[in-house]
Design an enzyme around this catalytic site. Structure first.
Site, short mmCIF file in Angstrom:
data_model
loop_
_atom_site.label_atom_id
_atom_site.label_comp_id
_atom_site.label_asym_id
_atom_site.label_seq_id
_atom_site.Cartn_x
_atom_site.Cartn_y
_atom_site.Cartn_z
N TYR A 222 26.82 40.65 -40.46
CA TYR A 222 27.18 40.27 -41.92
C TYR A 222 25.73 38.80 -41.11
CZ TYR A 222 31.44 42.67 -41.71
OH TYR A 222 32.45 43.74 -41.55
N ASP B 98 30.37 37.45 -38.79
CA ASP B 98 30.78 36.46 -39.59
C ASP B 98 30.70 37.04 -40.77
OD1 ASP B 98 30.69 33.85 -40.93
OD2 ASP B 98 28.65 33.27 -41.09
N CYS C 160 36.04 32.07 -42.73
CA CYS C 160 35.90 31.78 -43.76
C CYS C 160 36.93 31.83 -44.30
CB CYS C 160 34.81 31.41 -44.45
SG CYS C 160 34.26 33.43 -45.72
#
Length: 410
Positions: free
Chosen positions: A263, A340, A367
Site C-alpha cells: 500500500y 500501510d 490508522c
C-alpha cells in the site's frame, strides 16, 4: 421502531467507543452518544432507535460536565447547535487535548486486549512541533462540499447535509487564507484546498484533472498528484519516516532480501527504509493506484534496488506466493515488510499470505485501532508477536489515531 426518534433522554456515559462516541446505558439498553465525554451526565436527543440492543443519540445539554470539557475549538460544531447542523470533522474538539490522547489510548489498548489478547501500555504521542495547547492549524489539505446555494462547508456529523462555515480551524493558516468562503460554487460537488510545502496553496474544483505537486520531507522531495493521497498533518510525513526507522530492528534487516512496502502510495515509507539502510537496499513498493505508482518510481529512482509496481496488494501477494521459487522464499523469509493499509486494514487474505511468506519482521502503520488489533491477532496465528508499538496524534480534535507496530516471528 422510530417512535423514539427525537426524544430527549437523560443518562450518564461511562466509556468511549471506537469512532469517538461515548457509551452509556438507559434502562439496560446501550446508548451511543456523540459530543459527550465519559463521566458526564447529559441530555441527549435520540437519532436512531432501529436496533433493539442499542440506540444512537446526540448530546444537547450537559448536566454534569467532565473536568476535561472545553469550549469547542470550532463554533460550527459546538453543542449549542442543533445536532443536525453541527459540522463534522472535529468530534473531539470539546475535549482537552491531553484527555483526547488518553481516550485514544484507551480505544487502542482495549482493541488490542479484546481482539488480540495483548496488554499494552502504549501512549499517544503528540507530533514534534504540534501546538501543545490548542492542537489547531495542522491540516495541509481539506475537502469542502457545496450546498444547494453554492456555499462551502463540511458534511454534518453522521449525515450528508452540508454545513456552511466561515472558518476551518484545524487547517493551516495557508489553507485557511486560501479557502474562498465568500464565493459561491453552484453546481459543483466538492472543493479541495491544498497547501504543498513547495508552492502556494491551490484549489481543486470538483473533478478537476489532477496536476503534479511536490512535497518536502526533511530535505527530500516527493512528487504526487494534487488529488492523490498524502498525509494530512503537516508534520506527519517526517514523524512517520522516523517512526518506521525506529520500528525496524536493524539486526533483522537484510538489504538484499525481498523487502516490500505494501500500500506504498508515492513511496514515502519505501524511501524511509532505503534512506535508513542505504542506496543498495532492495525494496519493492506495491500500490493499486497507477498514477501513484508512476510517481513512486520517480521518487525512488535514486535507490538502485528500489522499484514500484502497480497492483492490488492481495492479488499481488497471491501471485508472488504462487510463483515463488525456493530462492525467492529464502529472500522473502529474510525480508522486512512495511504495510500501510487503508482504514479497513490488511485483512485475512493479506495477513494469511504474509504468514505463509514468513518475513523476518512486519512494520504495520495503522490508522484504525480495531483493524490493527484484528490483523495483529491474525499475524499471531502465523507465529508473530507484537514486539513494539507506538501511537501518534496525527489528527488532533478528531477520534483518529495512528499507530506503528513491529511484528516479529517467535
Amino acid at each position: 421502531m422510530g417512535e423514539h426518534i427525537g426524544s430527549i433522554i437523560e443518562l450518564t456515559v461511562d466509556k468511549i467507543a471506537h469512532g469517538g462516541i461515548a457509551v452509556g446505558r438507559l434502562d439496560g439498553r446501550v446508548v451511543f452518544v456523540s459530543d459527550a465525554i465519559p463521566g458526564e451526565t447529559v441530555r441527549a436527543r435520540v437519532s436512531d432507535d432501529r436496533k433493539k440492543s442499542f440506540w444512537r443519540a446526540d448530546a444537547v445539554e450537559v448536566l454534569q460536565a467532565s473536568e476535561h470539557r472545553r469550549e469547542h475549538v470550532w463554533s460550527a460544531a459546538a453543542i449549542d447547535r442543533d445536532p443536525r447542523g453541527r459540522a463534522g470533522g472535529a468530534e473531539f474538539g470539546h475535549i482537552a487535548l491531553a484527555h483526547q490522547r488518553e481516550l485514544k489510548r484507551q480505544v487502542l489498548a482495549e482493541s488490542l486486549q479484546r481482539m488480540a489478547g495483548i496488554e499494552s501500555d502504549v501512549v499517544v504521542e503528540p507530533l514534534p512541533g504540534d501546538p501543545a495547547v490548542n492542537g489547531l492549524g495542522w491540516r495541509t489539505r481539506i475537502r469542502l462540499h457545496v450546498d444547494d446555494q453554492g456555499r462551502l462547508g463540511p458534511m454534518a456529523s453522521r449525515s450528508h447535509s452540508v454545513i456552511p462555515v466561515q472558518d476551518v480551524p484545524l487547517a493551516t493558516a495557508a489553507v485557511q487564507a486560501a479557502t474562498p468562503f465568500a464565493e459561491r460554487f453552484l453546481g459543483l460537488g466538492t472543493l479541495d484546498v491544498i497547501a504543498p510545502t513547495t508552492s502556494d496553496p491551490r484549489l481543486v474544483i470538483g473533478e478537476q484533472k489532477p496536476t503534479v505537486i511536490r512535497e518536502l520531507v526533511g530535505d527530500r522531495e516527493f512528487q504526487l498528484d494534487d488529488t492523490g493521497f498524502w498525509q494530512v498533518h503537516r508534520a506527519a510525513p517526517v514523524a512517520l519516516t522516523r517512526a518506521v526507522h525506529e520500528a525496524i530492528d536493524p539486526a533483522l534487516f537484510d538489504p538484499r532480501a525481498e523487502n516490500l512496502d505494501l500500500y506504498g502510495g508515492v513511496g514515502l515509507l519505501a524511501a524511509a527504509v532505503a534512506d535508513r539502510f542505504g542506496p543498495d537496499t532492495r525494496i519493492t513498493s506495491v500500490e493499486s493506484d497507477e498514477r501513484a505508482t508512476d510517481h513512486a518510481s520517480e521518487n525512488l529512482a535514486e535507490w538502485l534496488g528500489a522499484s514500484a509496481e502497480t497492483g492490488r496488494v492481495d492479488r499481488w501477494l497471491r501471485e508472488l506466493d504462487a510463483g515463488a521459487s525456493a530462492a525467492d522464499r529464502d529472500r522473502l523469509a529474510a525480508a522486512t515488510i512495511v504495510l500501510d493499509p487503508p482504514r479497513s486494514g490488511a485483512g485475512s487474505d493479506v495477513m494469511t499470505v504474509l504468514g505463509r511468506l514468513a518475513p523476518a519482521q512486519l512494520v504495520y502503520v495503522a490508522c484504525d485501532p480495531v483493524a490493527l488489533a484484528r490483523d495483529v491477532a491474525l499475524a499471531a496465528e502465523a507465529g508473530y508477536r507484537l514486539a513494539r508499538i507506538r501511537a501518534f496524534d496525527l489528527f488532533p480534535h478528531t477520534h483518529h489515531v495512528e499507530a506503528v507496530a513491529t511484528l516479529m516471528r517467535g
